[in-house]
Design an enzyme around this catalytic site. Structure first.
Site, PDB file in Angstrom:
ATOM      1  N   HIS A 110       0.830  -1.226   0.000  1.00  0.00           N
ATOM      2  CA  HIS A 110       0.000   0.000   0.000  1.00  0.00           C
ATOM      3  C   HIS A 110       0.856   1.264   0.000  1.00  0.00           C
ATOM      4  CE1 HIS A 110      -3.216  -2.621   2.202  1.00  0.00           C
ATOM      5  NE2 HIS A 110      -3.118  -2.910   0.914  1.00  0.00           N
ATOM      6  N   PHE A 348      -0.972  -8.381   4.685  1.00  0.00           N
ATOM      7  CA  PHE A 348       0.396  -7.852   4.555  1.00  0.00           C
ATOM      8  C   PHE A 348       0.459  -6.484   3.869  1.00  0.00           C
ATOM      9  CE2 PHE A 348       0.130 -12.461   3.692  1.00  0.00           C
ATOM     10  CZ  PHE A 348       0.404 -12.888   4.976  1.00  0.00           C
ATOM     11  N   CYS A 349      -0.540  -5.646   4.101  1.00  0.00           N
ATOM     12  CA  CYS A 349      -0.560  -4.296   3.491  1.00  0.00           C
ATOM     13  C   CYS A 349      -0.406  -4.361   1.976  1.00  0.00           C
ATOM     14  CB  CYS A 349       0.533  -3.396   4.075  1.00  0.00           C
ATOM     15  SG  CYS A 349       0.391  -3.170   5.833  1.00  0.00           S
ATOM     16  N   ALA A 350      -0.970  -5.408   1.390  1.00  0.00           N
ATOM     17  CA  ALA A 350      -0.915  -5.539  -0.071  1.00  0.00           C
ATOM     18  C   ALA A 350      -2.243  -6.155  -0.513  1.00  0.00           C
ATOM     19  CB  ALA A 350       0.266  -6.403  -0.488  1.00  0.00           C
TER      20      ALA A 350
END
Ligand code: PMP
Length: 436
Positions: A110, A348-350
């Site tokens: 992100h 995982f911020c993705a």
């Protein structure tokens, strides 16, 4: 470190969450201990301590430039807190407008999506079922109209460890006059980087993923990018003169470093970069290849385990997976509470990348967003194990043993409850004591 485990007793902690944050190395700890009694304000004091601190701070710029193969004649290193801040600063400083296109990829964290989206339109290179794309996919997107102003992509995926072909991609972008930005948060601690040879214009990294503690990262880019225009953060240190209606900005790099800098963090970051000199890479790369192969071999033996991402060994020692019938957060909790193994679970911020790796339909993505907005915590995700130079193959073998045990005892899920943060915690309390 010894940690208590369910059922009594303690076990030695196994850190397989190094992609999130890697512990400070011994060399970094020494550098910090040495500098701590001597540090002082930088750039403002005439005293000897301030002079010394300033010299160390400015010297660290050269260290970071050398670390990533940048030419000091054309490039400068700034010291934001981390990759996220670096990319926010950069996206702001490029003076993008809504008419500009920033080309990026579905693999990104992100931190390499949201800052760009705030200023420009995104064009996204999508991934195949394995979670990868080829240089030709990027070239096709580069050749769409309008020509992008910026290409920004990760050097290595924080989810799968996959390594895009940076050299070929950067060359193609440069040939088309597109600025090449690389998010090296994951790459920097695992591979030597030469931005001059690769044709990369700007690079961002975080110290806490390469053996330094939190709080200092680097943004390396062309000097002239940071020598004109308004900085993102404004205040003391970034100016030469201020009145109530005028400001004369300082030259770069001070212009982009308003406020008192994190000198101690930067000294630690420079020590981490120095430790990763050319002489260490051959052994380190060999070790990481062995870790990746061991990880793949262990995971292949776990019943019901589904790997996400490409199976290639030429990647970082990172693996994302799901276990049939066991929520990802429960796998992570059981690894921790029963086996003293630390991993990460979730997305995982993705999120865009994970939606693709998990093959979520559009409806499922919409539900994900609805549930997240409503505060639900049992959201889709996976487990990620990640290793680095401090990991041994015995650590990876311990993961395999633990996962086989978890897959074989699904009924033990009853020993846990889901808390309000989305974490599974033991139904019986008092397991939080950590012994040194
Ligand atoms: N990019 C990637 C590929 C990452 O893995 C991370 C951290 N998970 C970031 C960016 C953001 O790093 P930081 O939190 O240090 O800003």
């Amino acid at each position: 470190m010894q940690v208590p485990v369910l059922g009594g007793g303690t076990r030695t902690y196994v850190d397989l969450d190094t992609a999130a944050t890697s512990p400070a190395s011994a060399a970094v700890a020494r550098a910090v201990a040495d500098f701590l009694p001597r540090y002082s304000s930088v750039h403002r004091g005439a005293g000897a301590r301030s002079q010394y601190a300033s010299a160390r701070y400015e010297g660290a710029r050269d260290t970071l430039l050398g670390f990533v193969g940048a030419d000091p004649a054309t490039h400068v290193a700034l010291f934001p807190r981390n990759t996220t801040e670096a990319l926010n600063v950069l996206a702001f400083r490029l003076g993008l407008t809504r008419d500009d296109v920033v080309l990026t990829t579905a693999v990104e964290h992100h931190a390499n999506l949201l800052p760009w989206r705030r200023h420009a339109r995104l064009r996204v290179v999508d991934v195949d079922a394995a979670g990868t794309f080829g240089p030709e996919d990027v070239i096709a997107a580069l050749d769409q109209r309008p020509v992008p102003r910026v290409l920004t992509l990760t050097g290595a995926s924080n989810v799968t460890g996959w390594l895009p072909d940076l050299g070929r991609i950067a060359t193609a972008a440069r040939e088309r006059g597109v600025l090449v930005v690389v998010d090296a948060a994951q790459l920097a601690g695992h591979r030597p980087i030469d931005i001059t040879a690769l044709g990369i214009d700007v690079l961002a990294l975080s110290g806490h993923k390469m053996g330094a503690p939190y709080g200092a990262g680097a943004l390396v880019g062309p000097r002239d990018l940071f020598s004109s225009g308004e900085p993102l953060l404004v205040g003391g240190g970034a100016v030469r003169a201020v009145s109530f209606d005028d400001v004369v900005w300082a030259d770069g790099p001070d212009r982009d470093e308003a406020g008192s800098p994190n000198v101690l963090g930067v000294v630690a970051l420079a020590a981490a970069a120095e430790e990763l000199g050319p002489e260490v890479w051959p052994a380190l790369l060999g070790h990481e290849r062995a870790l990746t192969a061991a990880l793949d071999a262990e995971l292949a033996t776990v019943p019901g385990l589904r790997r996400l991402g490409p199976g290639t060994v030429d990647r970082l020692p990172v693996a994302a997976f799901t276990l049939a019938g066991v929520p990802h957060a429960l796998v992570a909790a059981r690894l921790s509470h029963e086996h003293a193994i630390g991993v990460r679970s979730g997305c995982f911020c993705a999120h865009p990348y994970m939606s693709r790796l998990l093959s979520l339909t559009e409806d499922e993505v919409r539900r994900f967003h609805r549930d997240a907005g409503a505060g639900r915590v049992d959201l889709p995700g996976a487990v990620r194990a990640s290793a680095n130079r401090g990991t041994s193959t015995a650590d990876v073998a311990a993961l395999g043993t633990a996962l086989r045990a978890i897959a074989g005892t699904p009924e033990d899920a009853d020993r846990y409850r889901l808390d309000e943060h989305g974490q599974y915690v033991p139904a019986a309390p008092s397991l939080t004591v950590v012994r040194g």
